[in-house]
Design an enzyme around this catalytic site. Structure first.
Site, PDB file in Angstrom:
ATOM      1  N   ALA A 104     -58.763 -35.956  42.470  1.00 43.67           N
ATOM      2  CA  ALA A 104     -58.873 -35.805  41.021  1.00 43.67           C
ATOM      3  C   ALA A 104     -59.897 -34.753  40.617  1.00 43.67           C
ATOM      4  O   ALA A 104     -59.776 -34.136  39.557  1.00 43.67           O
ATOM      5  CB  ALA A 104     -59.229 -37.144  40.388  1.00 43.67           C
ATOM      6  N   THR A 105     -60.898 -34.530  41.454  1.00 45.43           N
ATOM      7  CA  THR A 105     -61.883 -33.491  41.115  1.00 45.43           C
ATOM      8  C   THR A 105     -61.171 -32.149  41.007  1.00 45.43           C
ATOM      9  O   THR A 105     -61.344 -31.411  40.024  1.00 45.43           O
ATOM     10  CB  THR A 105     -63.002 -33.445  42.185  1.00 45.43           C
ATOM     11  N   SER A 125     -55.971 -39.755  41.282  1.00 43.51           N
ATOM     12  CA  SER A 125     -56.542 -39.681  42.628  1.00 43.51           C
ATOM     13  C   SER A 125     -55.863 -40.704  43.532  1.00 43.51           C
ATOM     14  O   SER A 125     -55.599 -41.833  43.099  1.00 43.51           O
ATOM     15  CB  SER A 125     -58.041 -39.968  42.554  1.00 43.51           C
ATOM     16  N   HIS A 159     -57.115 -41.951  46.593  1.00 45.16           N
ATOM     17  CA  HIS A 159     -57.908 -42.925  47.368  1.00 45.16           C
ATOM     18  C   HIS A 159     -58.437 -44.084  46.538  1.00 45.16           C
ATOM     19  O   HIS A 159     -59.005 -45.026  47.089  1.00 45.16           O
ATOM     20  CB  HIS A 159     -59.029 -42.213  48.143  1.00 45.16           C
ATOM     21  N   CYS A 161     -70.740 -41.685  42.785  1.00 47.35           N
ATOM     22  CA  CYS A 161     -70.810 -40.230  42.677  1.00 47.35           C
ATOM     23  C   CYS A 161     -72.181 -39.763  42.211  1.00 47.35           C
ATOM     24  O   CYS A 161     -72.469 -38.590  42.203  1.00 47.35           O
ATOM     25  CB  CYS A 161     -69.760 -39.722  41.701  1.00 47.35           C
TER      26      CYS A 161
HETATM   27  N1  PLP Z   1     -62.632 -39.327  37.861  1.00 47.91           N
HETATM   28  C1  PLP Z   1     -63.067 -40.595  37.943  1.00 47.91           C
HETATM   29  C2  PLP Z   1     -63.090 -41.436  36.710  1.00 47.91           C
HETATM   30  C3  PLP Z   1     -63.511 -41.116  39.158  1.00 47.91           C
HETATM   31  O1  PLP Z   1     -63.946 -42.386  39.227  1.00 47.91           O
HETATM   32  C4  PLP Z   1     -63.492 -40.280  40.300  1.00 47.91           C
HETATM   33  C5  PLP Z   1     -64.019 -40.748  41.602  1.00 47.91           C
HETATM   34  O2  PLP Z   1     -65.006 -41.431  41.671  1.00 47.91           O
HETATM   35  C6  PLP Z   1     -63.003 -38.981  40.169  1.00 47.91           C
HETATM   36  C7  PLP Z   1     -62.595 -38.534  38.939  1.00 47.91           C
HETATM   37  C8  PLP Z   1     -62.944 -38.038  41.349  1.00 47.91           C
HETATM   38  O3  PLP Z   1     -61.862 -38.350  42.166  1.00 47.91           O
HETATM   39  P1  PLP Z   1     -61.679 -37.697  43.619  1.00 47.91           P
HETATM   40  O4  PLP Z   1     -62.625 -38.441  44.528  1.00 47.91           O
HETATM   41  O5  PLP Z   1     -60.260 -37.920  43.964  1.00 47.91           O
HETATM   42  O6  PLP Z   1     -62.024 -36.262  43.506  1.00 47.91           O
END
Ligand code: PLP
Length: 381
Positions: free
Chosen positions: A69-70, A199, A201, A322
């Site tokens: 998702a990032t 995302s 995972h 995070c």
């Molecule tokens: N957006 C939200 C709300 C999240 O909780 C997270 C992960 O913690 C992300 C984005 C990022 O996802 P990814 O780890 O797939 O990059």
């Protein structure tokens, strides 16, 4: 082991693991190859895109697979600004976004865009009106999440985005649905979203795969260049095993959405009762996602409590995984006091979480209050 950190990541489900193995060992062709093995691999990608599109309600769209998702949110924000922000230079987001949205929004600000960050009000709410009134005719992009990852707070995206689209049809709407996908009944059309980040995972698929759902007709420019894969929007050979595993996880989850939601509500209510009895303060408000419970055990630092629980094989998160070691700006924005923020842990459940897991957690809290508060008193003497 009691794993209560499912908002950070989840254990890969059997269906997803089998799918990855199948794609790695049997359908291993390059999806761009013209021969049979390539075509079979390409079919797995088309199936996966279809599955994700269907899971979001089947509105006509393009699904671009990413590393997570990032990357999806970076692609959406830079890629939409590139197309729709040539003349309109205003962008809007909220103070409680994940860094994967705040980061690119701040980058756009450095490049000359005017950034409005909508803060929660004095009650810790982000209102529909606050979101709508932050947008005007010069706004090219609004990006706001559906479910906050630290508290489970649900933002009024459906109502806000639909009003924004009616008032300013050219303003692009992007929603980070990571913590809502496959947990809440999300329909892209009802969200009035032009782009949605997902995302793998967080929903029992492996790490390293995500998707950007893009409404048909919406233009997202690439942020990487060099190949023609995925219509050139995200060039590079697709990770067929991860993509197929993601789709298979979705396929497994779709039929159980309301059952899992009901279970999460039951566990949340039980946890709120038991943890309150054990002296914890509940930070998550009612009406939020039942999968995430933010709690504080006053006077005990989050990390101290986290490691204390870890000794009992109970795994929780301090605020958000995070924001390792940093004081959470999101909890600050939600108007929690410094003392509460310092002692916040996040409990995030799965369909496997049982009431006896919560009993063990509450017992851990009780023991922590006795032992850790006593230890700090001894130190003070
Ligand atoms: N957006 C939200 C709300 C999240 O909780 C997270 C992960 O913690 C992300 C984005 C990022 O996802 P990814 O780890 O797939 O990059």
């Amino acid at each position: 082991m009691i794993y209560l950190d499912n908002a950070a990541t989840t254990k890969v489900c059997r269906e997803a693991a089998d799918a990855a193995l199948y794609a790695m060992t049997e359908v291993f062709g390059n999806p761009s190859s013209l021969h049979r093995l390539g075509i079979e691999a390409e079919k797995l990608i088309s199936f996966s895109a279809e599955m994700i599109s269907e899971a979001l309600g089947g509105q006509q769209a393009e699904v671009i697979f990413t590393s997570g998702a990032t990357e999806s949110s970076n692609l959406a924000i830079f890629g939409l600004a590139e197309n729709y922000g040539r003349r309109k230079k205003k962008i809007v987001t909220t103070a409680v976004e994940h860094p994967s949205v705040l980061g690119p929004m701040k980058k756009l600000k450095e490049k000359g865009y005017e950034l409005t960050v909508v803060e929660p009000d004095e009650n810790g709410e982000i209102t529909e009106d606050a979101l709508v009134s932050a947008v005007d005719g010069d706004t090219c992009l609004v990006s706001a999440m559906l479910v906050n990852n630290e508290t489970g707070y649900i933002l009024p995206i459906e109502r806000a985005f639909s009003r924004i689209k009616k008032l300013y049809p050219d303003c692009m709407t992007h929603c980070d649905c990571v913590q809502g996908f496959m947990k809440l009944p999300i329909k892209a059309k009802a969200l009035s979203a032009d782009a949605i980040s997902l995302s793998g995972h967080k929903i029992y698929a492996p790490k390293g795969v995500g998707a950007l759902w893009i409404k048909k007709g919406v233009r997202v420019s690439p942020t990487a260049f060099g190949g023609g894969q995925q219509n050139g929007i995200r060039p590079g050979t697709e990770s067929v095993p991860l993509i197929y595993a993601f789709a298979k996880a979705v396929e497994t989850l779709v039929p159980t959405l309301s059952e899992r939601y009901g279970h999460a509500c039951k566990i949340r209510d039980y946890a709120v009762k038991k943890l309150s009895e054990a002296g914890a303060v509940i930070n998550s408000r009612s009406g939020g996602s039942p999968y995430i419970i933010s709690v504080s055990l006053p006077q005990i630092r989050s990390e101290t409590l986290l490691h204390f629980l870890e000794q009992r094989e109970i795994y929780v998160s301090s605020g958000s995984a995070c924001s390792k070691g940093k004081k959470s700006e999101v909890l600050e924005a939600f108007r929690l006091s410094d003392g509460i923020i310092d002692s916040t842990v996040r409990i995030s459940t799965s369909p496997k979480t049982s009431e006896s897991d919560i009993d063990a957690l509450a017992e851990g809290f009780r023991e922590a209050s006795k032992t850790l508060v006593k230890t700090s008193k001894i130190r003070r003497i």
